[in-house]
Design a protein around this motif. Sequence first.
Motif, PDB file in Angstrom:
ATOM      1  N   GLY A 144       0.723  -1.194  -0.104  1.00  0.00           N
ATOM      2  CA  GLY A 144       0.045   0.018   0.088  1.00  0.00           C
ATOM      3  C   GLY A 144       0.770   1.264  -0.017  1.00  0.00           C
ATOM      4  O   GLY A 144       0.495   2.291  -0.648  1.00  0.00           O
ATOM      5  N   GLU A 145       1.837   1.153   0.700  1.00  0.00           N
ATOM      6  CA  GLU A 145       2.849   2.328   0.838  1.00  0.00           C
ATOM      7  C   GLU A 145       3.433   2.661  -0.796  1.00  0.00           C
ATOM      8  O   GLU A 145       3.344   4.010  -1.062  1.00  0.00           O
ATOM      9  CB  GLU A 145       4.132   2.393   1.648  1.00  0.00           C
ATOM     10  CG  GLU A 145       3.916   1.849   3.235  1.00  0.00           C
ATOM     11  CD  GLU A 145       3.516   0.387   3.315  1.00  0.00           C
ATOM     12  OE1 GLU A 145       3.767  -0.454   2.557  1.00  0.00           O
ATOM     13  OE2 GLU A 145       3.118  -0.079   4.255  1.00  0.00           O
ATOM     14  N   LEU A 179      -3.859  -0.394   3.488  1.00  0.00           N
ATOM     15  CA  LEU A 179      -3.197   0.388   3.938  1.00  0.00           C
ATOM     16  C   LEU A 179      -4.008   1.484   4.878  1.00  0.00           C
ATOM     17  O   LEU A 179      -4.776   2.092   4.389  1.00  0.00           O
ATOM     18  CB  LEU A 179      -2.273   1.174   2.983  1.00  0.00           C
ATOM     19  CG  LEU A 179      -1.409   2.619   3.587  1.00  0.00           C
ATOM     20  CD1 LEU A 179      -0.134   1.626   4.270  1.00  0.00           C
ATOM     21  CD2 LEU A 179      -0.740   3.085   2.486  1.00  0.00           C
ATOM     22  N   HIS A 236      -2.821   4.558   6.951  1.00  0.00           N
ATOM     23  CA  HIS A 236      -2.152   5.477   7.155  1.00  0.00           C
ATOM     24  C   HIS A 236      -2.316   7.135   7.244  1.00  0.00           C
ATOM     25  O   HIS A 236      -3.010   7.285   6.428  1.00  0.00           O
ATOM     26  CB  HIS A 236      -0.879   5.392   6.029  1.00  0.00           C
ATOM     27  CG  HIS A 236       0.632   5.993   6.290  1.00  0.00           C
ATOM     28  ND1 HIS A 236       0.583   7.362   6.199  1.00  0.00           N
ATOM     29  CD2 HIS A 236       1.657   5.315   6.794  1.00  0.00           C
ATOM     30  CE1 HIS A 236       1.988   7.550   6.375  1.00  0.00           C
ATOM     31  NE2 HIS A 236       2.650   6.447   6.493  1.00  0.00           N
TER      32      HIS A 236
END
Length: 183
Positions: A64-65, A95, A97
């Motif tokens: 996901g990053e 993700l 974040h």
Amino acid sequence: GRANTHAKSHDYNKAINDLEQAIHLDSEVGDFFFDRSTNWLALMRNDLALEDIEEAILLDPAKGEYHLLRGKLLRVEGHEEEAMGAFQKAQQIGLEHPELYKELAMMALEKEDLSKARMYFEQSLEFTLDLHVLIDISMVETNLGHIDEAQKHLEDAITYFPFSPEAHKEYGMFLLQPEREER
């Protein structure tokens, strides 16, 4: 290893050189391309950063990053729809974040979707206290007519960031707003 040490000391060119050596030894590691992409970004070489993050995604599409960074780069370059697709892909992968939610909130703000912006800012705050998110969500709450919630977010900004001139300035400007007196 060494590349991260160079990046932390803001020696991005040395970090890139170390990563190029690593890529030469093993060009199948997505993290090498991701790390090099972040260094290119630090040098404001968005074109090269985008090339590297796309290579990282080809090698490991489940991170996901990688999609978050791709979305940020696309957004900076003005490719809003592609950026939204990258952010949605990061979400689909799972993700969670604060940066992802901040990016989604800013895109919602640009589309004047205040309810969605509020939701994403709140999700960002679930992960980390961020002065700018507190200020931005306060503005959204004010525009939605939620004056008490707006004030609470600015009071949180002062509580958690007591030495921030920006927090105190925003709170002072909020207290002077005519909307507050109409309650």
